[in-house]
Motif scaffolding. Sequence first.
Motif, PDB file in Angstrom:
ATOM      1  N   LEU A 126       0.823  -1.213   0.000  1.00  0.00           N
ATOM      2  CA  LEU A 126       0.000   0.000   0.000  1.00  0.00           C
ATOM      3  C   LEU A 126       0.856   1.262   0.000  1.00  0.00           C
ATOM      4  O   LEU A 126       0.458   2.287  -0.576  1.00  0.00           O
ATOM      5  N   ARG A 127       1.997   1.188   0.627  1.00  0.00           N
ATOM      6  CA  ARG A 127       2.860   2.365   0.676  1.00  0.00           C
ATOM      7  C   ARG A 127       3.495   2.677  -0.667  1.00  0.00           C
ATOM      8  O   ARG A 127       3.649   3.849  -1.035  1.00  0.00           O
ATOM      9  N   THR A 128       3.849   1.651  -1.412  1.00  0.00           N
ATOM     10  CA  THR A 128       4.582   1.856  -2.660  1.00  0.00           C
ATOM     11  C   THR A 128       3.698   1.844  -3.903  1.00  0.00           C
ATOM     12  O   THR A 128       4.006   2.537  -4.881  1.00  0.00           O
ATOM     13  N   ARG A 172       8.812   5.978  -7.993  1.00  0.00           N
ATOM     14  CA  ARG A 172       8.231   6.356  -6.715  1.00  0.00           C
ATOM     15  C   ARG A 172       8.893   5.602  -5.570  1.00  0.00           C
ATOM     16  O   ARG A 172       9.204   6.173  -4.517  1.00  0.00           O
ATOM     17  N   ILE A 173       9.136   4.318  -5.757  1.00  0.00           N
ATOM     18  CA  ILE A 173       9.804   3.526  -4.726  1.00  0.00           C
ATOM     19  C   ILE A 173      11.220   4.036  -4.496  1.00  0.00           C
ATOM     20  O   ILE A 173      11.686   4.131  -3.351  1.00  0.00           O
ATOM     21  N   SER A 174      11.922   4.374  -5.567  1.00  0.00           N
ATOM     22  CA  SER A 174      13.295   4.883  -5.408  1.00  0.00           C
ATOM     23  C   SER A 174      13.311   6.215  -4.677  1.00  0.00           C
ATOM     24  O   SER A 174      14.209   6.472  -3.861  1.00  0.00           O
ATOM     25  N   ARG A 175      12.321   7.079  -4.927  1.00  0.00           N
ATOM     26  CA  ARG A 175      12.274   8.357  -4.207  1.00  0.00           C
ATOM     27  C   ARG A 175      12.016   8.129  -2.713  1.00  0.00           C
ATOM     28  O   ARG A 175      12.629   8.775  -1.861  1.00  0.00           O
ATOM     29  N   ILE A 176      11.093   7.212  -2.402  1.00  0.00           N
ATOM     30  CA  ILE A 176      10.807   6.937  -0.987  1.00  0.00           C
ATOM     31  C   ILE A 176      12.041   6.396  -0.278  1.00  0.00           C
ATOM     32  O   ILE A 176      12.380   6.813   0.839  1.00  0.00           O
ATOM     33  N   ARG A 177      12.760   5.520  -0.931  1.00  0.00           N
ATOM     34  CA  ARG A 177      13.925   4.924  -0.292  1.00  0.00           C
ATOM     35  C   ARG A 177      15.081   5.901  -0.194  1.00  0.00           C
ATOM     36  O   ARG A 177      15.855   5.850   0.775  1.00  0.00           O
ATOM     37  N   SER A 178      15.231   6.761  -1.175  1.00  0.00           N
ATOM     38  CA  SER A 178      16.296   7.771  -1.076  1.00  0.00           C
ATOM     39  C   SER A 178      16.026   8.724   0.080  1.00  0.00           C
ATOM     40  O   SER A 178      16.960   9.129   0.790  1.00  0.00           O
ATOM     41  N   SER A 182      19.062  -2.131   2.863  1.00  0.00           N
ATOM     42  CA  SER A 182      19.183  -2.782   1.549  1.00  0.00           C
ATOM     43  C   SER A 182      18.658  -4.207   1.599  1.00  0.00           C
ATOM     44  O   SER A 182      17.978  -4.665   0.672  1.00  0.00           O
ATOM     45  N   CYS A 183      18.970  -4.933   2.685  1.00  0.00           N
ATOM     46  CA  CYS A 183      18.451  -6.294   2.827  1.00  0.00           C
ATOM     47  C   CYS A 183      16.925  -6.293   2.925  1.00  0.00           C
ATOM     48  O   CYS A 183      16.255  -7.138   2.323  1.00  0.00           O
ATOM     49  N   ILE A 184      16.390  -5.327   3.686  1.00  0.00           N
ATOM     50  CA  ILE A 184      14.933  -5.252   3.822  1.00  0.00           C
ATOM     51  C   ILE A 184      14.286  -4.903   2.484  1.00  0.00           C
ATOM     52  O   ILE A 184      13.265  -5.506   2.088  1.00  0.00           O
ATOM     53  N   TYR A 185      14.882  -3.949   1.746  1.00  0.00           N
ATOM     54  CA  TYR A 185      14.315  -3.563   0.450  1.00  0.00           C
ATOM     55  C   TYR A 185      14.350  -4.728  -0.538  1.00  0.00           C
ATOM     56  O   TYR A 185      13.376  -4.976  -1.280  1.00  0.00           O
ATOM     57  N   THR A 186      15.458  -5.459  -0.538  1.00  0.00           N
ATOM     58  CA  THR A 186      15.570  -6.594  -1.461  1.00  0.00           C
ATOM     59  C   THR A 186      14.549  -7.674  -1.122  1.00  0.00           C
ATOM     60  O   THR A 186      13.903  -8.260  -2.014  1.00  0.00           O
ATOM     61  N   THR A 187      14.368  -7.928   0.188  1.00  0.00           N
ATOM     62  CA  THR A 187      13.385  -8.934   0.605  1.00  0.00           C
ATOM     63  C   THR A 187      11.975  -8.524   0.209  1.00  0.00           C
ATOM     64  O   THR A 187      11.180  -9.336  -0.283  1.00  0.00           O
ATOM     65  N   LEU A 188      11.648  -7.248   0.408  1.00  0.00           N
ATOM     66  CA  LEU A 188      10.306  -6.776   0.067  1.00  0.00           C
ATOM     67  C   LEU A 188      10.081  -6.739  -1.443  1.00  0.00           C
ATOM     68  O   LEU A 188       8.966  -6.984  -1.911  1.00  0.00           O
ATOM     69  N   ASP A 189      11.138  -6.423  -2.199  1.00  0.00           N
ATOM     70  CA  ASP A 189      10.974  -6.369  -3.659  1.00  0.00           C
ATOM     71  C   ASP A 189      10.643  -7.737  -4.250  1.00  0.00           C
ATOM     72  O   ASP A 189       9.848  -7.847  -5.183  1.00  0.00           O
ATOM     73  N   TYR A 190      11.267  -8.767  -3.681  1.00  0.00           N
ATOM     74  CA  TYR A 190      11.066 -10.106  -4.225  1.00  0.00           C
ATOM     75  C   TYR A 190      10.127 -10.942  -3.366  1.00  0.00           C
ATOM     76  O   TYR A 190      10.055 -12.170  -3.549  1.00  0.00           O
ATOM     77  N   ALA A 191       9.430 -10.302  -2.420  1.00  0.00           N
ATOM     78  CA  ALA A 191       8.536 -11.062  -1.536  1.00  0.00           C
ATOM     79  C   ALA A 191       7.327 -11.596  -2.306  1.00  0.00           C
ATOM     80  O   ALA A 191       6.911 -12.738  -2.096  1.00  0.00           O
ATOM     81  N   GLN A 192       6.763 -10.774  -3.187  1.00  0.00           N
ATOM     82  CA  GLN A 192       5.555 -11.198  -3.896  1.00  0.00           C
ATOM     83  C   GLN A 192       5.830 -12.390  -4.803  1.00  0.00           C
ATOM     84  O   GLN A 192       5.221 -13.453  -4.670  1.00  0.00           O
ATOM     85  N   THR A 193       6.773 -12.187  -5.719  1.00  0.00           N
ATOM     86  CA  THR A 193       7.058 -13.273  -6.657  1.00  0.00           C
ATOM     87  C   THR A 193       7.753 -14.436  -5.972  1.00  0.00           C
ATOM     88  O   THR A 193       7.494 -15.600  -6.286  1.00  0.00           O
ATOM     89  N   GLY A 194       8.636 -14.144  -5.018  1.00  0.00           N
ATOM     90  CA  GLY A 194       9.370 -15.215  -4.345  1.00  0.00           C
ATOM     91  C   GLY A 194       8.479 -16.096  -3.508  1.00  0.00           C
ATOM     92  O   GLY A 194       8.648 -17.321  -3.481  1.00  0.00           O
ATOM     93  N   LEU A 195       7.525 -15.482  -2.811  1.00  0.00           N
ATOM     94  CA  LEU A 195       6.645 -16.264  -1.945  1.00  0.00           C
ATOM     95  C   LEU A 195       5.772 -17.197  -2.760  1.00  0.00           C
ATOM     96  O   LEU A 195       5.641 -18.385  -2.454  1.00  0.00           O
TER      97      LEU A 195
END
Length: 394
Positions: free
Chosen positions: A68-70, A248-254, A275-288
Amino acid sequence: MLFQVGGQGTRPTFFEMAAAQQLPASLRAALTYSLGVFALRRPFLHKVLDYDDEFFALLMMVLEAHSLRTTDASFSESLYGLRRRAVKITHKKHSSNMESNDKIQHSGLEKHQKVISVAFLVILPYIKSKLHSIYNKEREARLQASLWGHDDDGLDESNFLLDPGESSHSQVESLRIEGSSLTHMKKRIMAIIAACYPWIHATNEGLSFAYQLLYLLDATGFYGPGLHALGVHVCRATGQELMDSSSRISRIRSRELERLRGPPWLKAVQRVLLSCIYTTLDYAQTGLIAAVFFFKMMEWWYQSAEERMSAPTVYPPPPPPPPPKVAEDGIPLPPERTLCPLCSQKRVNPSVIAVSGFVFCYACIFKYVSQYKRCPVTLMPATVEHIRRLFHDL
């Protein structure tokens, strides 16, 4: 209506909304089943299964809040390319007849709408799951009581807290009364929940069915009562919105990286963690979802292999033996198979000799075997017990 099969416009089809709504439940069932299989070899996973409601609610809260945030969409809606939009109704009046027309406008979600959306997507299903488990336990207890009767002679837990020889009778009595009152209150609460839950569940399911039917008939833009309470429509994401999501995601993270405070080593540690949290969240949908599909595929593979190993070996049937040869001194076979070799007439009451397999008339072969004790064609030894009547003509 046309069941919205074409999928034109920004309004999702009924099937897209139904698939997005059913995905969390299917994902939970798959994860619970996967953990149950892994727990057979790793017993510590049973602790996770004991708190599966809390574990899944925490996992979905992280995923839903990040989605919802991104992307302004829930976890399942983002997988189907859907977005949530706040509904704003503007009133316009014509200058000629002064009749007002309502026009629906969509805008991005506000912060409070995202927070309430997380509550509707995570907290309410968690409460519903807990109420359902309480209702099932209370129903099982009532069924047990109806079968075996009430057991009121149980031991009080307060009797094991204090030693009667070292405590006064008044203290023991007060603890017993307090414990009994708490137990009685807990039982009353459980009974109230068990009595009210069917009505709550029926009301919720009825409202959901009514909204889904109206959505299918194009009578409303809200797929469920929760979306109506939030004032949110679910729309298809445009191509530009999908392209702007990454920026938008890159702006929020910067911005989050710029807010880091502390010495340089602490900032470096915080950057690595983020960075670890961002990587986990980026691939959480497809990875899960990929992990669930991979696990199911491996389970099917090993299950089929075990079935093949445990299944009995089926050998092909052996080829039939060669037909017996006609002896030199034996009776020759007639040119037609329907004729008896002994009387050269059409067989009457056909019968076969088990030692050779040739068919004769029953009267002919019985008389011949009784006299010569052998097959007339092959001259193999035979008795009348070897004669078998054939009933293929019946």
